[in-house]
Motif scaffolding. Sequence first.
Motif, PDB file in Angstrom:
ATOM      1  N   ASP A 165       0.683  -1.117  -0.037  1.00 13.80           N
ATOM      2  CA  ASP A 165       0.073   0.012   0.085  1.00 13.80           C
ATOM      3  C   ASP A 165       0.928   1.118  -0.144  1.00 13.80           C
ATOM      4  OD1 ASP A 165      -2.958  -1.067   0.488  1.00 13.80           O
ATOM      5  OD2 ASP A 165      -1.560  -2.138   1.798  1.00 13.80           O
ATOM      6  N   VAL A 166       1.907   1.327   0.768  1.00 16.13           N
ATOM      7  CA  VAL A 166       2.803   2.094   0.570  1.00 16.13           C
ATOM      8  C   VAL A 166       4.352   1.739   1.013  1.00 16.13           C
ATOM      9  CG1 VAL A 166       3.853   4.328   1.895  1.00 16.13           C
ATOM     10  CG2 VAL A 166       1.179   3.634   2.133  1.00 16.13           C
ATOM     11  N   VAL A 167       5.347   2.360   0.194  1.00 13.61           N
ATOM     12  CA  VAL A 167       6.848   1.897   0.284  1.00 13.61           C
ATOM     13  C   VAL A 167       7.449   3.154   1.030  1.00 13.61           C
ATOM     14  CG1 VAL A 167       8.942   1.637  -0.553  1.00 13.61           C
ATOM     15  CG2 VAL A 167       6.641   0.357  -1.380  1.00 13.61           C
ATOM     16  N   VAL A 168       7.969   2.844   2.179  1.00 16.38           N
ATOM     17  CA  VAL A 168       8.892   3.890   2.599  1.00 16.38           C
ATOM     18  C   VAL A 168      10.411   3.651   2.351  1.00 16.38           C
ATOM     19  CG1 VAL A 168       9.338   4.988   4.868  1.00 16.38           C
ATOM     20  CG2 VAL A 168       7.131   3.929   4.714  1.00 16.38           C
ATOM     21  N   ALA A 169      10.811   4.779   1.775  1.00 13.33           N
ATOM     22  CA  ALA A 169      12.389   4.468   1.205  1.00 13.33           C
ATOM     23  C   ALA A 169      13.055   5.703   2.200  1.00 13.33           C
ATOM     24  CB  ALA A 169      12.176   5.072  -0.472  1.00 13.33           C
ATOM     25  N   VAL A 170      13.899   5.003   2.855  1.00 16.39           N
ATOM     26  CA  VAL A 170      14.816   5.767   3.686  1.00 16.39           C
ATOM     27  C   VAL A 170      16.319   5.933   3.169  1.00 16.39           C
ATOM     28  CG1 VAL A 170      15.590   5.968   6.006  1.00 16.39           C
ATOM     29  CG2 VAL A 170      13.428   4.911   5.644  1.00 16.39           C
ATOM     30  N   SER A 171      16.737   7.102   2.891  1.00 15.43           N
ATOM     31  CA  SER A 171      18.009   7.107   2.596  1.00 15.43           C
ATOM     32  C   SER A 171      18.860   8.299   3.251  1.00 15.43           C
ATOM     33  CB  SER A 171      18.047   7.407   0.874  1.00 15.43           C
ATOM     34  OG  SER A 171      17.205   8.700   1.086  1.00 15.43           O
ATOM     35  N   ALA A 172      20.189   8.355   3.109  1.00 16.08           N
ATOM     36  CA  ALA A 172      20.897   9.428   3.806  1.00 16.08           C
ATOM     37  C   ALA A 172      21.616  10.469   3.007  1.00 16.08           C
ATOM     38  CB  ALA A 172      22.231   8.583   4.524  1.00 16.08           C
ATOM     39  N   GLY A 173      21.250  11.611   3.533  1.00 13.71           N
ATOM     40  CA  GLY A 173      22.080  12.682   2.728  1.00 13.71           C
ATOM     41  C   GLY A 173      21.001  13.361   1.565  1.00 13.71           C
ATOM     42  N   VAL A 174      20.635  12.343   0.647  1.00 13.53           N
ATOM     43  CA  VAL A 174      19.908  12.747  -0.417  1.00 13.53           C
ATOM     44  C   VAL A 174      18.935  11.571  -0.864  1.00 13.53           C
ATOM     45  CG1 VAL A 174      21.501  12.438  -2.124  1.00 13.53           C
ATOM     46  CG2 VAL A 174      19.705  13.993  -2.645  1.00 13.53           C
ATOM     47  N   ALA A 175      17.827  11.749  -1.449  1.00 11.13           N
ATOM     48  CA  ALA A 175      17.004  10.412  -2.136  1.00 11.13           C
ATOM     49  C   ALA A 175      17.589  10.235  -3.515  1.00 11.13           C
ATOM     50  CB  ALA A 175      15.543  11.039  -2.118  1.00 11.13           C
ATOM     51  N   ASP A 176      17.368   9.287  -3.994  1.00 10.36           N
ATOM     52  CA  ASP A 176      17.974   9.016  -5.409  1.00 10.36           C
ATOM     53  C   ASP A 176      16.426   8.638  -6.266  1.00 10.36           C
ATOM     54  OD1 ASP A 176      19.013   8.295  -7.578  1.00 10.36           O
ATOM     55  OD2 ASP A 176      20.355   6.985  -6.868  1.00 10.36           O
ATOM     56  N   PRO A 177      16.345   9.757  -7.120  1.00  9.78           N
ATOM     57  CA  PRO A 177      14.961   9.487  -7.927  1.00  9.78           C
ATOM     58  C   PRO A 177      15.225   8.434  -9.030  1.00  9.78           C
ATOM     59  CG  PRO A 177      15.754  11.924  -7.943  1.00  9.78           C
ATOM     60  CD  PRO A 177      16.900  11.047  -7.251  1.00  9.78           C
ATOM     61  N   VAL A 178      16.337   8.129  -9.305  1.00 12.25           N
ATOM     62  CA  VAL A 178      16.565   6.798  -9.901  1.00 12.25           C
ATOM     63  C   VAL A 178      15.936   5.600  -9.261  1.00 12.25           C
ATOM     64  CG1 VAL A 178      18.122   5.404 -11.593  1.00 12.25           C
ATOM     65  CG2 VAL A 178      18.418   8.047 -11.261  1.00 12.25           C
ATOM     66  N   LYS A 179      16.387   5.447  -8.135  1.00 12.49           N
ATOM     67  CA  LYS A 179      16.097   4.092  -7.439  1.00 12.49           C
ATOM     68  C   LYS A 179      14.572   4.112  -7.257  1.00 12.49           C
ATOM     69  CE  LYS A 179      20.284   3.545  -4.599  1.00 12.49           C
ATOM     70  NZ  LYS A 179      20.744   3.557  -3.147  1.00 12.49           N
ATOM     71  N   LEU A 180      14.095   5.240  -7.292  1.00 17.81           N
ATOM     72  CA  LEU A 180      12.371   5.095  -6.699  1.00 17.81           C
ATOM     73  C   LEU A 180      11.693   5.162  -8.016  1.00 17.81           C
ATOM     74  CD1 LEU A 180      12.398   7.917  -4.021  1.00 17.81           C
ATOM     75  CD2 LEU A 180      12.285   5.501  -3.835  1.00 17.81           C
ATOM     76  N   LEU A 181      12.498   5.352  -9.193  1.00 20.33           N
ATOM     77  CA  LEU A 181      11.677   5.347 -10.757  1.00 20.33           C
ATOM     78  C   LEU A 181      10.642   4.214 -10.698  1.00 20.33           C
ATOM     79  CD1 LEU A 181      11.283   6.876 -13.198  1.00 20.33           C
ATOM     80  CD2 LEU A 181      13.423   5.691 -13.993  1.00 20.33           C
TER      81      LEU A 181
END
Length: 370
Positions: free
Chosen positions: A195-211
């Motif tokens: 229903d939801v994916v929580v994507a935790v990252s350090a410093g900055v999110a990576d739009p490519v990973k979330l594509l």
Amino acid sequence: MRLRPGLRVLWRRKGESQVGVDPRCAVVLENLTPGEQNVLDYLRHDPTEADLVRVGRTSGVPVARVRELVTLLERSGVLDPAPRTRPPGSAESPDEAYWSRLLPDGDGAGLMARRASATVAVVGLGQVGMRIATHLAEAGIGTILLEDDSAVRERDVGPYHPRDVGGRRRERSEAQLRSLFPQLRTDAPTGTRPDVVVAVSAGVADPVKLLPLLREDVVHLPVVAGDVDVAVGPLVVPGRSPCTRCLDLHRTDADPAWPALATQLRASPSPPVSSHLAQLGSAVAANQVLAQVDGRELVADGTSIEVGGLSPLPLVRPWTVHPACGCSGVGQEDIARPQPAPSRPGAAGASSTEREPSTEERELAAIGTS
Ligand SMILES: [Zn+2]
């Protein structure tokens, strides 16, 4: 009949009683006789209407007036509109009581049932991610998929036990959460869509990973632990709200060097997050996820919430869809491949699409598509 869970009858003064405290759910009744105040006080015993009539009789309150008071309480919304008989031995959870008090239909049990049937994935299980998963399990989310193959570090202790150090985060987090919350499932049949994916990252999110999530229309919440703050959101509802690439493009507009900085941040080791900040940020993130799962109105729709040590109040930052992103109002095919920002043909965000996907990206893709 019973009052909504947690509401109490309070005596204000002679002739005046109050039900509840917070003005958003409380009501004051005036011009009451002492007998009528007695009848209201008896509501704490979850009486039947016959019980109240009996109390009214001994306190000199006519039956018609008792019924009038009950109608008044019904209209003002302080009586539980959905009282349920519970099986013996099954207590109402604090979450259910809270939402039974606040929801217009009083159906806290229905809300908890939605949580129990929901699936949320948490990708990235350091201090912040593990705490988010714990909040969600505690709030009654039925299935939590945990993704992170890296090792538990010394600085992850807190949400992890010291004996977990060196173990795989995915395995250790699964073991810990399942021992704390025996009802929790940490796997799901193939084809289950979170229903939801929580994507935790350090410093900055990576739009490519979330594509992959954007492409597969999966609602996701980026959470970024930065130098000062933990930034939560905005919750990305694909096609409807700004995505992480929109945020990247806005940042590039404000600072043309951003793509170069972001690339370096993605490649460098993450700084430790203080434990109180991890707790604060994870609670805010879990609250956003729960609002989405519950179908409640998101307080922060299209906005990020940043909590940190430099400001006592969270910073609420509204975002818009970036005109160069193309993630809203177009077919999903158009967002299958991110394009470089027009003004920055050499932007790092564009060249990074050409590399091989990492393990973490493949995991995200699997979550998004399986
Ligand atoms: Zn976008």
